[in-house]
Structure formats: structure tokens, C-alpha cells
Design a protein around this motif. Sequence first.
Motif, PDB file in Angstrom:
ATOM      1  N   ASN A 257       0.808  -1.215   0.000  1.00 13.73           N
ATOM      2  CA  ASN A 257       0.000   0.000   0.000  1.00 13.73           C
ATOM      3  C   ASN A 257       0.846   1.272   0.000  1.00 13.73           C
ATOM      4  O   ASN A 257       0.546   2.228  -0.715  1.00 13.73           O
ATOM      5  N   LEU A 258       1.896   1.288   0.823  1.00  7.79           N
ATOM      6  CA  LEU A 258       2.680   2.503   1.006  1.00  7.79           C
ATOM      7  C   LEU A 258       3.404   2.876  -0.291  1.00  7.79           C
ATOM      8  O   LEU A 258       4.115   2.069  -0.881  1.00  7.79           O
ATOM      9  N   PHE A 259       3.194   4.120  -0.734  1.00 14.22           N
ATOM     10  CA  PHE A 259       3.722   4.652  -1.993  1.00 14.22           C
ATOM     11  C   PHE A 259       3.231   3.865  -3.208  1.00 14.22           C
ATOM     12  O   PHE A 259       3.856   3.882  -4.267  1.00 14.22           O
ATOM     13  N   GLU A 260       2.137   3.172  -3.037  1.00 18.20           N
ATOM     14  CA  GLU A 260       1.470   2.486  -4.148  1.00 18.20           C
ATOM     15  C   GLU A 260       0.076   3.069  -4.303  1.00 18.20           C
ATOM     16  O   GLU A 260      -0.270   3.604  -5.362  1.00 18.20           O
ATOM     17  N   CYS A 261      -0.727   2.978  -3.259  1.00 19.04           N
ATOM     18  CA  CYS A 261      -2.087   3.522  -3.254  1.00 19.04           C
ATOM     19  C   CYS A 261      -2.219   4.689  -2.287  1.00 19.04           C
ATOM     20  O   CYS A 261      -3.247   5.356  -2.260  1.00 19.04           O
ATOM     21  N   SER A 262      -1.210   4.880  -1.485  1.00 15.82           N
ATOM     22  CA  SER A 262      -1.292   5.887  -0.430  1.00 15.82           C
ATOM     23  C   SER A 262       0.049   6.599  -0.288  1.00 15.82           C
ATOM     24  O   SER A 262       1.114   6.000  -0.505  1.00 15.82           O
ATOM     25  N   HIS A 265       3.102  11.015  -4.177  1.00  6.20           N
ATOM     26  CA  HIS A 265       3.015  12.405  -4.619  1.00  6.20           C
ATOM     27  C   HIS A 265       2.134  12.520  -5.863  1.00  6.20           C
ATOM     28  O   HIS A 265       2.179  11.642  -6.738  1.00  6.20           O
ATOM     29  N   PRO A 266       1.334  13.581  -5.967  1.00  7.20           N
ATOM     30  CA  PRO A 266       0.449  13.734  -7.131  1.00  7.20           C
ATOM     31  C   PRO A 266       1.169  13.651  -8.470  1.00  7.20           C
ATOM     32  O   PRO A 266       0.590  13.176  -9.448  1.00  7.20           O
ATOM     33  N   LEU A 267       2.429  14.116  -8.550  1.00  6.88           N
ATOM     34  CA  LEU A 267       3.168  13.999  -9.809  1.00  6.88           C
ATOM     35  C   LEU A 267       3.371  12.541 -10.194  1.00  6.88           C
ATOM     36  O   LEU A 267       3.166  12.146 -11.342  1.00  6.88           O
ATOM     37  N   LEU A 268       3.800  11.716  -9.225  1.00 10.93           N
ATOM     38  CA  LEU A 268       4.020  10.301  -9.499  1.00 10.93           C
ATOM     39  C   LEU A 268       2.716   9.589  -9.784  1.00 10.93           C
ATOM     40  O   LEU A 268       2.657   8.672 -10.612  1.00 10.93           O
ATOM     41  N   GLU A 269       1.672  10.016  -9.095  1.00  6.75           N
ATOM     42  CA  GLU A 269       0.358   9.415  -9.324  1.00  6.75           C
ATOM     43  C   GLU A 269      -0.170   9.783 -10.701  1.00  6.75           C
ATOM     44  O   GLU A 269      -0.715   8.941 -11.419  1.00  6.75           O
ATOM     45  N   ARG A 270       0.003  11.037 -11.075  1.00  8.53           N
ATOM     46  CA  ARG A 270      -0.500  11.515 -12.356  1.00  8.53           C
ATOM     47  C   ARG A 270       0.037  10.681 -13.522  1.00  8.53           C
ATOM     48  O   ARG A 270      -0.688  10.313 -14.439  1.00  8.53           O
ATOM     49  N   PHE A 271       1.347  10.404 -13.476  1.00  6.69           N
ATOM     50  CA  PHE A 271       1.984   9.687 -14.583  1.00  6.69           C
ATOM     51  C   PHE A 271       2.110   8.186 -14.320  1.00  6.69           C
ATOM     52  O   PHE A 271       2.773   7.483 -15.082  1.00  6.69           O
ATOM     53  N   LYS A 272       1.482   7.701 -13.239  1.00  3.99           N
ATOM     54  CA  LYS A 272       1.505   6.273 -12.914  1.00  3.99           C
ATOM     55  C   LYS A 272       2.932   5.725 -12.991  1.00  3.99           C
ATOM     56  O   LYS A 272       3.209   4.689 -13.606  1.00  3.99           O
ATOM     57  N   VAL A 273       3.826   6.426 -12.329  1.00  7.73           N
ATOM     58  CA  VAL A 273       5.248   6.091 -12.428  1.00  7.73           C
ATOM     59  C   VAL A 273       5.530   4.676 -11.937  1.00  7.73           C
ATOM     60  O   VAL A 273       6.306   3.930 -12.545  1.00  7.73           O
ATOM     61  N   LYS A 274       4.896   4.274 -10.836  1.00  8.73           N
ATOM     62  CA  LYS A 274       5.195   2.940 -10.302  1.00  8.73           C
ATOM     63  C   LYS A 274       4.722   1.857 -11.244  1.00  8.73           C
ATOM     64  O   LYS A 274       5.404   0.841 -11.440  1.00  8.73           O
ATOM     65  N   VAL A 570      12.790   3.235  -2.559  1.00  9.86           N
ATOM     66  CA  VAL A 570      13.018   3.941  -3.820  1.00  9.86           C
ATOM     67  C   VAL A 570      11.954   5.007  -4.033  1.00  9.86           C
ATOM     68  O   VAL A 570      12.265   6.155  -4.403  1.00  9.86           O
ATOM     69  N   PHE A 571      10.693   4.651  -3.782  1.00 11.81           N
ATOM     70  CA  PHE A 571       9.626   5.615  -4.033  1.00 11.81           C
ATOM     71  C   PHE A 571       9.524   6.663  -2.931  1.00 11.81           C
ATOM     72  O   PHE A 571       8.962   7.738  -3.158  1.00 11.81           O
ATOM     73  N   ALA A 572      10.087   6.376  -1.777  1.00 13.45           N
ATOM     74  CA  ALA A 572      10.196   7.434  -0.770  1.00 13.45           C
ATOM     75  C   ALA A 572      11.132   8.526  -1.282  1.00 13.45           C
ATOM     76  O   ALA A 572      10.862   9.730  -1.137  1.00 13.45           O
ATOM     77  N   VAL A 573      12.230   8.106  -1.919  1.00 15.26           N
ATOM     78  CA  VAL A 573      13.174   9.066  -2.493  1.00 15.26           C
ATOM     79  C   VAL A 573      12.532   9.799  -3.675  1.00 15.26           C
ATOM     80  O   VAL A 573      12.658  11.024  -3.810  1.00 15.26           O
ATOM     81  N   LEU A 574      11.844   9.054  -4.549  1.00 19.99           N
ATOM     82  CA  LEU A 574      11.178   9.701  -5.688  1.00 19.99           C
ATOM     83  C   LEU A 574      10.117  10.689  -5.214  1.00 19.99           C
ATOM     84  O   LEU A 574       9.918  11.737  -5.844  1.00 19.99           O
ATOM     85  N   LEU A 576      10.295  12.489  -2.563  1.00 17.48           N
ATOM     86  CA  LEU A 576      11.025  13.683  -2.143  1.00 17.48           C
ATOM     87  C   LEU A 576      11.422  14.515  -3.359  1.00 17.48           C
ATOM     88  O   LEU A 576      11.277  15.748  -3.362  1.00 17.48           O
ATOM     89  N   PHE A 577      11.931  13.846  -4.404  1.00 16.99           N
ATOM     90  CA  PHE A 577      12.293  14.570  -5.623  1.00 16.99           C
ATOM     91  C   PHE A 577      11.071  15.247  -6.243  1.00 16.99           C
ATOM     92  O   PHE A 577      11.160  16.371  -6.748  1.00 16.99           O
ATOM     93  N   ALA A 578       9.940  14.557  -6.236  1.00 16.73           N
ATOM     94  CA  ALA A 578       8.727  15.136  -6.809  1.00 16.73           C
ATOM     95  C   ALA A 578       8.292  16.380  -6.045  1.00 16.73           C
ATOM     96  O   ALA A 578       7.828  17.362  -6.636  1.00 16.73           O
ATOM     97  N   MET A 579       8.458  16.347  -4.717  1.00 17.22           N
ATOM     98  CA  MET A 579       8.114  17.518  -3.897  1.00 17.22           C
ATOM     99  C   MET A 579       8.987  18.715  -4.265  1.00 17.22           C
ATOM    100  O   MET A 579       8.520  19.866  -4.279  1.00 17.22           O
ATOM    101  N   LEU A 580      10.249  18.471  -4.589  1.00 17.69           N
ATOM    102  CA  LEU A 580      11.153  19.551  -4.974  1.00 17.69           C
ATOM    103  C   LEU A 580      10.927  20.002  -6.407  1.00 17.69           C
ATOM    104  O   LEU A 580      11.065  21.188  -6.724  1.00 17.69           O
TER     105      LEU A 580
END
Length: 615
Positions: A257-262, A265-274, A570-574, A576-580
Motif C-alpha cells: 500500500n505505502l507509496f502504491e495507493c497511499s 506524490h500527485p506527480l508520481l500518481e498523475r503519470f503512474k510512475v510505479k 526507492v519511491f520514498a526518495v522519488l 522527495l524529488f517530486a516535492m522539490l
Amino acid sequence: GFEPVVLEAGSAVGGTFRTKSYDDGRLVSSKFITAFSDFRMGPDVPDHPSIPDYLAYLEDYCSQFNLWPHIRFGHRVEEISSTTASDGRRTYQVRVSASAPDAHAQPTRLERSASQFSCGAESDNDSLSSANSDRESEATAGSPRSAASSVSALSVDDSGLLHVDAVCICSGLHNEPYIPDLPGNYSGQVLHSSRYKDKHMFAGKRVLVVGAGETGLDLVYRAIQVTKDVFLCARSGFLSVPYVVGNGVPLDTFITNLFECSHLHPLLERFKVKWRLSTPFIRLGFLLGTGSSCGYNQWAGCKPSAQVRRGHLIINKSTDAMPWINRKPKAASWLGRNLYSWLDRTPLAEQLRDREIQVTRRIARIDGKTVSFENGQQANFDTIVLATGYAVRFPFLKGASAPQATGPLSDGLPRQDLLPTEHNICNPDEVTKAFIGFVRPNVGSIPPMAELQVMWWIQRLRGDIGAPSKAPTYHLLGNNPRTGAYAVDYGAYMHDLGRDLGCDPSVREMLARPRVLIAWAMGQAYVTLFRLRGPFELQRAWDIAESELFAPVTQRPWVSNLIFAGLILVFAVLNLFAMLLAPLAQIPTSRFSPAPRPACRGRAALPSPIKKITT
């Protein structure tokens, strides 16, 4: 504060699981995800219950919570219409007729251990516990049907009408069989898969199954056991993945669930990066482990390679027929014969080594019993089974209550009624008419989704939540005109509803109980997790999460958990990058961030109290 009544055309609970089940039927969703939040399936129930097991569970659920008095069996809904008074209050008139018992209903296994199912509500409310105990003993003293004799106040009048303040449509996605026109004149037997009951009807016959969904694969598996001539018409292919993976772990628990459905970041969600990043690794795993990248141990009936992507398709989890489907293409390949043949060595497949299931494409024409296919194949068949699914239609909704409908879809697909705009549950101008269960997950189960839908609708009726304020995150990316309106990602859908309700799991609160945090972060979006807090908080949900829902994480191979933990980092780091990146790139906030939530309407916003509800 609601007074509900359930109108059921059949003579027992279970719906499709009872009337459309067939020999040796079993759920492809696991008991961990399928069970309701407050009534769990015990350790004696298999991970994937049989259909009789599940029907027994539903009956015990009705007894545990004293639902029998609210159910009217043998009441077929013929028409639902509505009227609106001058004060804006909408009421509904439901016309019913008596219906005959289900001719194809399967008997429930009545002999079962009381320890198989457990209630998760008794410790949260002593009065409820006491009442349920008394009701359970009363209900089990006779058959479920006799327990239904004590009816609630809502009843049909002499003219066959029931007057209510709100209606809840629960007729399901599998109610109106879709029967396509066959190109030509066929002289053999034709039946829709909804009429199939037992494999012996295929004995000695030449069988063509049209449609490669889970039912279609189930039917060719049963047919090959009693006859040698079996074809599967897979018009556009399918994506095969078994419902158990690794050392027998249910597929629907093999996710995080973590960094998958919950908390994505909206940027990663928007482009379905995972989804996009994980697709190549999943396909590489399929290729190295099974010899084919278009599905798990799938050497025929493949989707076009560009469509085999995570988050694009509803997965076909019926894989028992694959040894016979793979037989011919593997025999033609050195790798198939020498490296990957072991995947197909089941006892039954070894016993029936002289048989194969031929996969073909679209039907071109039919003349008598001769069927020609667009790929040039031609064969004679005694029976054609249309495993072509169902159309979403609501013929009983009339007048102002009738939904808009699509025109006939392209490529011969059926006309379908449109589903509501708010999470497929209701429309903003008519929250008193709900549609529950009209979602189908890529991997998951509809009953727990329906449970969370009901919670959401209750809060919407009460005015405690407003309309959804952000675009949904759960729609699949595949462009399927048939299923696109209701095909969703299970975890994303559950978390979207949870956020609306204010009951999505809180990391801060779960820190005090690490096993619960791990069960959520490294596990599936089980409906019980959405009762840890919020308007439907259930105290025992913490105990269930800490024990039963923690178990699937520990049952997975340690390598899998190591990979999942790595992905989370990995997605915790991504994240953070998306927030910046978002402010530096000056990306419009409205594209990726939720809009401010509108003020929730209070109870006074509804013209009058909603009391009487029918489903």
C-alpha cells in the motif's frame, strides 16, 4: 437511523454465487480480502473458499447480524420510479412481483464448524454483542428461511408497490448476459456460460468456448477433461496470472500500500510512475521464470505486447487450463520442451497427455456446424458456449430514474447503461439512488469494495461528506470499451473512498502497533484497515490487522519482502524529488493536487430525513 429492506428475486442469499455457479467452483480472490471487515473467515476455511463455503459464510453473516427479517425473498423488482415534491423531496415507488424459486440454485453446505467464521464486532458494543448472541441462537434454531418470518415494518402494499426514501441498486455486474450475434447460421447447441452447470454436458462433443475471461478458461478446463476436441476463441487475447504465487501465497495479498495507493506524490500518481517502472521487471520475471513475457506461463492466447502492462488489464486468474493451451507451442520450442515443460506437469495434465486446447481468434463465419475463423482455421463443433460476459443494464429503472445509455459500442459490443459519476455510486443530483458493487478490480474482490461503498453512501446521505473533490486515481489505463467504465485498481479505489470518509489508515496512529503498520504498508488494502478510525471505527479491527492481516506478509518468500521494502525506499526518495520538482517546474497545482474540499453539506441540506431504504 435507517430502516432498510432487501428485495431478492431468488429464494436464498448469494446472488450470482448461487445461481450462476458451476461444478467445483472456487473463489479466485482470497479469504483475507473477500471477507467483510467485521466477520472474518477463520483458519479452517481454505485461502480460496469453495462456492459452498462462501455461501455458508454469507448465511452465517446474515444470522450473526440478524439480517433475515430485512430480506424479502421471492420479490422480483419490475420497476423503480421516482417523484419529486414541491419541497424538493424525492421519493421512490418500487413495483415488485412474486418470482419463482431459482431453478439453477446450488444447495449450500449446511454442515460446517461454528469456528470457521468469526465476528469482529462483539467486543466493541456490549449491547450489540448480547443482541447478536440472542439473534444467532434464534436464527440457527431453524433454517434461514424460517428466520425470515419476522419481517421489518417496511412492506409491499396490495398493489405491489413499496414506497421508500432511497434506493440502492445491487443487481451486480453479472446479471444481464450478453449474447452476441453469430455470423451465419449455426445448427448445433448454443448456450451462454451463465447456463453452464456441469462438465459432463460436454462429454464426447466438439466444443467451442467463445470468450477468454476467467469463466471461459474455467469452461475449457472442464471440457478437456471429458472430450478431446476443445477450442477457445480468444478474440483479443488475455493476460494469465495464477491466483496463487510463490509458495502458495494468494496473488491478491502480494502487493503493498505505502507509496502504491497511499502517500504517493500527485506527480508520481498523475503519470503512474510505479506502474510504468515495474512493468518491465514483471515481464522479465515472467520471461525468465516461465519462458513467456506476455503472461505467467502463457505461451498462447497472448494480448499484443504493447497492452501487457501493469494497470492496463483485468488479470485472468483462471490458469488450470494452461497445460493444454501451452502443449502445442511448447512442443514446437526447444526451451518449451526442455526447460519450461515442468510448469505444466500437473497430475491431470499428465493423465490427459493426448489432449490439447486450441486457441483461435475471432469467428469469421458459420455454416451449419462448421466454424471458420479469421486466422484461417476451420473446424466443426457440436456446442458453442458464449462466455461473453454481461452488459450493464437496468431495465427496471423507469422515467426520471432511468439512467442514460451508451449507443451500441464499436465492434459489435452491447449497449450499456451509464454508471454514476461519483465513484460509480451515485450522481450529485440524486444521492438517494445508489449503485453498489458496480466496480471490478484488476486484482481484488468486489464484496469488500461494496462494503466501503455502503459506508461512503451512508455518509453522503447524512450530509457528513460532500461530492468527491479530486479526480479519481483508480481507473485502469487500458482502453477497453466494454469494461472501461467499471474496471479499477482495487487498492487505489479503496484508498480514494477512505480519504473521502476520513478513514484511510494513519501512519502516525499505526506506529504504536508496528505489526498493524507492516500489515498495511507491506500488504493489501483490506477493508478492515479502513475501520481502524473514522465514522465506522471498529476497535477489534486493530486486533484483526495485527494477527490475520499481518500473516500474509510473513508467508511471502523473504526475497519478495526484501524487494517490496526496497521499492518502498526507492519511491520514498522519488516522492522527495517530486516535492522539490513540482514548484521548480511551475507545474499548475490544479493538475496534480486535490482541489480544496467543498464544505460538507449538513443534514439540513436534505429536504427531509432519509429513513426507508430498499436494496
